[in-house]
Design an enzyme around this catalytic site. Structure first.
Site, PDB file in Angstrom:
ATOM      1  N   LYS A 178       0.860  -1.181   0.000  1.00  0.00           N
ATOM      2  CA  LYS A 178       0.000   0.000   0.000  1.00  0.00           C
ATOM      3  C   LYS A 178       0.893   1.227   0.000  1.00  0.00           C
ATOM      4  O   LYS A 178       1.716   1.416   0.904  1.00  0.00           O
ATOM      5  CB  LYS A 178      -0.912   0.004   1.221  1.00  0.00           C
ATOM      6  CG  LYS A 178      -1.770   1.267   1.284  1.00  0.00           C
ATOM      7  CD  LYS A 178      -2.845   1.192   2.333  1.00  0.00           C
ATOM      8  CE  LYS A 178      -3.630   2.494   2.385  1.00  0.00           C
ATOM      9  NZ  LYS A 178      -4.682   2.485   3.369  1.00  0.00           N
ATOM     10  N   ARG A 229     -10.845   9.865   1.384  1.00  0.00           N
ATOM     11  CA  ARG A 229     -10.722  10.622   2.642  1.00  0.00           C
ATOM     12  C   ARG A 229     -11.844  11.656   2.751  1.00  0.00           C
ATOM     13  O   ARG A 229     -12.277  11.970   3.858  1.00  0.00           O
ATOM     14  CB  ARG A 229      -9.337  11.267   2.729  1.00  0.00           C
ATOM     15  CG  ARG A 229      -8.238  10.209   2.856  1.00  0.00           C
ATOM     16  CD  ARG A 229      -6.849  10.821   2.900  1.00  0.00           C
ATOM     17  NE  ARG A 229      -5.808   9.791   2.832  1.00  0.00           N
ATOM     18  CZ  ARG A 229      -4.520  10.043   2.664  1.00  0.00           C
ATOM     19  NH1 ARG A 229      -4.092  11.295   2.544  1.00  0.00           N
ATOM     20  NH2 ARG A 229      -3.635   9.065   2.616  1.00  0.00           N
ATOM     21  N   LYS A 245       1.270  10.155   5.539  1.00  0.00           N
ATOM     22  CA  LYS A 245       1.305   8.735   5.908  1.00  0.00           C
ATOM     23  C   LYS A 245       2.588   8.047   5.439  1.00  0.00           C
ATOM     24  O   LYS A 245       2.647   6.825   5.359  1.00  0.00           O
ATOM     25  CB  LYS A 245       0.050   8.040   5.365  1.00  0.00           C
ATOM     26  CG  LYS A 245      -1.257   8.609   5.946  1.00  0.00           C
ATOM     27  CD  LYS A 245      -2.468   7.727   5.639  1.00  0.00           C
ATOM     28  CE  LYS A 245      -3.729   8.239   6.356  1.00  0.00           C
ATOM     29  NZ  LYS A 245      -4.897   7.358   6.181  1.00  0.00           N
ATOM     30  N   GLU A 289       7.646  -6.723   1.559  1.00  0.00           N
ATOM     31  CA  GLU A 289       6.349  -6.742   2.254  1.00  0.00           C
ATOM     32  C   GLU A 289       5.629  -8.060   1.964  1.00  0.00           C
ATOM     33  O   GLU A 289       4.962  -8.621   2.833  1.00  0.00           O
ATOM     34  CB  GLU A 289       5.486  -5.553   1.822  1.00  0.00           C
ATOM     35  CG  GLU A 289       5.989  -4.191   2.299  1.00  0.00           C
ATOM     36  CD  GLU A 289       5.739  -3.959   3.800  1.00  0.00           C
ATOM     37  OE1 GLU A 289       5.107  -4.817   4.457  1.00  0.00           O
ATOM     38  OE2 GLU A 289       6.178  -2.913   4.310  1.00  0.00           O
ATOM     39  N   LYS A 323      -2.157  -1.565  -3.787  1.00  0.00           N
ATOM     40  CA  LYS A 323      -3.011  -0.374  -3.738  1.00  0.00           C
ATOM     41  C   LYS A 323      -2.160   0.882  -3.810  1.00  0.00           C
ATOM     42  O   LYS A 323      -1.165   0.955  -3.074  1.00  0.00           O
ATOM     43  CB  LYS A 323      -3.768  -0.401  -2.417  1.00  0.00           C
ATOM     44  CG  LYS A 323      -4.717   0.732  -2.201  1.00  0.00           C
ATOM     45  CD  LYS A 323      -5.305   0.629  -0.835  1.00  0.00           C
ATOM     46  CE  LYS A 323      -6.179   1.834  -0.600  1.00  0.00           C
ATOM     47  NZ  LYS A 323      -6.703   1.867   0.719  1.00  0.00           N
ATOM     48  N   TYR A 362     -14.872   0.664  -7.257  1.00  0.00           N
ATOM     49  CA  TYR A 362     -16.141   1.377  -7.126  1.00  0.00           C
ATOM     50  C   TYR A 362     -16.981   1.234  -8.405  1.00  0.00           C
ATOM     51  O   TYR A 362     -18.127   1.654  -8.432  1.00  0.00           O
ATOM     52  CB  TYR A 362     -15.884   2.855  -6.796  1.00  0.00           C
ATOM     53  CG  TYR A 362     -15.058   2.997  -5.524  1.00  0.00           C
ATOM     54  CD1 TYR A 362     -15.655   2.859  -4.277  1.00  0.00           C
ATOM     55  CD2 TYR A 362     -13.676   3.203  -5.584  1.00  0.00           C
ATOM     56  CE1 TYR A 362     -14.911   2.932  -3.117  1.00  0.00           C
ATOM     57  CE2 TYR A 362     -12.910   3.284  -4.426  1.00  0.00           C
ATOM     58  CZ  TYR A 362     -13.525   3.144  -3.197  1.00  0.00           C
ATOM     59  OH  TYR A 362     -12.780   3.205  -2.052  1.00  0.00           O
TER      60      TYR A 362
HETATM   61  C1  PBG Z   1      -7.052   3.937   5.210  1.00  0.00           C
HETATM   62  C2  PBG Z   1      -7.578   3.627   3.882  1.00  0.00           C
HETATM   63  C3  PBG Z   1      -7.466   4.465   2.768  1.00  0.00           C
HETATM   64  C4  PBG Z   1      -8.101   3.818   1.711  1.00  0.00           C
HETATM   65  C5  PBG Z   1      -8.583   2.601   2.191  1.00  0.00           C
HETATM   66  N1  PBG Z   1      -8.241   2.502   3.534  1.00  0.00           N
HETATM   67  C6  PBG Z   1      -6.910   5.820   2.649  1.00  0.00           C
HETATM   68  C7  PBG Z   1      -5.620   6.124   3.255  1.00  0.00           C
HETATM   69  O1  PBG Z   1      -4.756   5.251   3.426  1.00  0.00           O
HETATM   70  O2  PBG Z   1      -5.449   7.289   3.581  1.00  0.00           O
HETATM   71  C8  PBG Z   1      -8.202   4.378   0.333  1.00  0.00           C
HETATM   72  C9  PBG Z   1      -9.173   3.751  -0.599  1.00  0.00           C
HETATM   73  C10 PBG Z   1      -9.480   4.572  -1.796  1.00  0.00           C
HETATM   74  O3  PBG Z   1      -8.873   5.625  -2.063  1.00  0.00           O
HETATM   75  O4  PBG Z   1     -10.380   4.160  -2.532  1.00  0.00           O
HETATM   76  N2  PBG Z   1      -6.890   2.897   6.086  1.00  0.00           N
END
Ligand code: PBG
Length: 333
Positions: A198, A208, A220, A236, A251, A316
């Site tokens: 991620k 968000r 982050k 990872e 992701k 989505y």
């Molecule tokens: C946070 C989380 C995020 C998403 C899923 N879980 C955002 C982030 O890490 O700030 C993003 C999913 C998306 O953008 O569709 N735990």
């Protein structure tokens, strides 16, 4: 021309193209993320994600039933909490009576065969908007203390009927800790889909917005990966595999097809791709302007994930894709 080898012979009509097609997108590859809120009969549209809304539990179940009837095997639930329920220790995250647990329970009893994936991370519950606990003096994201909370969250969700927990937090050691906690509580059949690679990404913006979960301070980057790195994803992968992940996720999706490919080449575990909110927003915006053929782009993009090596895709566009794949019309939003 004397040309004994002609690649175009294999493309001469749609029947032969069907025969030689290497990758197939089906509705069974899709996981639909849904945003849940407390209350009843309410649907709050997400501005930066046209066509997506935060749904109260009753409407979420209605939506999930449509998705299940379209053939979609799994939904991934994300809770959006009121600010007043958030605090710096994210205590609401492991409250067994919070509305998220109620949502999981009601969905499980309404549609027992639909797979429910749940989110394990602190950000929806954290007044700091981070996936882990924040040290109030240094601002550091505290790894080991966060893991204790993640394990409690996973157990709550398993208790409520989650089939797959999805740690989206990127703390070190969380997959192993969650596996041990679940097993000790006799939830050895609950799966872990690890957010393995991620990345710290600007493509999460609309998500968000949906959760009002943007970090209040900093970014982050001390836990999510640097987008310049590919080999690090293999590290990872090794960790999550050793710690007992059942499925590994990459992701965001579209800008990271190379990472999906590399993970797939280096593991026997199934790989998931998360086609994230920013990717959705880009396509919606272009389509609304008449700049892109939305249906064409959806199918091409989702098939590209399969070509890269993804076994499943969180998107989505799941509902739209399911309709397109079954030949029915998709209504414009
Ligand atoms: C946070 C989380 C995020 C998403 C899923 N879980 C955002 C982030 O890490 O700030 C993003 C999913 C998306 O953008 O569709 N735990």
């Amino acid at each position: 021309m004397e040309l004994p080898i002609r690649a175009r012979r294999n493309r001469k009509n749609s029947a032969i193209r069907d025969l030689i097609r290497e990758n197939h997108l089906t509705v069974k590859d899709l996981i639909a993320p849904l945003f849940v809120i407390d209350g009843k009969g309410q649907q709050i549209p997400i501005k930066s994600m046209p066509g997506q809304a935060r749904l109260t539990v009753d409407l979420m179940i209605e939506k999930a039933r449509n998705l299940w009837e379209l053939g979609i095997p799994c939904v991934s639930l994300f809770p959006a909490l009121e600010e007043s329920l958030k605090n710096s220790s994210a205590t609401e995250s492991y409250n067994p009576n919070n509305f998220y647990q109620k949502a999981i329970k009601s969905l499980k009893s309404a549609l027992p065969e639909l797979l429910i994936m749940t989110d394990v991370a602190l950000d929806p519950y954290s007044s700091d908007g981070h996936d882990g606990l924040v040290d109030s003096e240094t601002g550091e994201i505290l790894n080991d203390q966060t893991i204790e909370i993640l394990a409690k969250m996973a157990i709550c969700q398993a208790q409520s009927g989650s089939d797959i927990v999805g740690p989206s937090d990127m703390m070190d050691g969380r997959v192993g800790a969650i596996r041990t906690a679940l097993d000790q509580a006799s939830y050895e059949n609950v799966s872990i889909m690890a957010y393995t690679a991620k990345y710290a990404s600007s493509f999460y913006g609309p998500f968000r917005d949906a959760l009002d979960s943007a970090p209040k301070g900093g970014d982050k980057k001390t836990y999510q990966m640097d987008y310049a790195n590919g080999t690090e994803a293999l590290r990872e992968l090794q960790l999550d595999q050793l710690e007992g992940a059942d499925i590994m996720m990459v992701k965001p999706g579209l800008p990271y097809l190379d990472v999906i490919y590399r993970l797939k080449q280096n593991t026997t575990l199934p790989i998931a791709a998360y086609n994230v909110s920013g990717e959705y927003a880009m396509i919606k915006a272009a389509a609304q302007n008449g700049w892109l053929d939305e249906a064409g782009v959806i199918l091409e993009m989702l098939t590209a994930f399969k070509r890269a090596g993804a076994d499943m895709i969180l998107t989505y566009f799941a509902e739209d894709a399911a309709k397109l794949l079954s030949g029915s019309k998709v209504s414009a939003e």
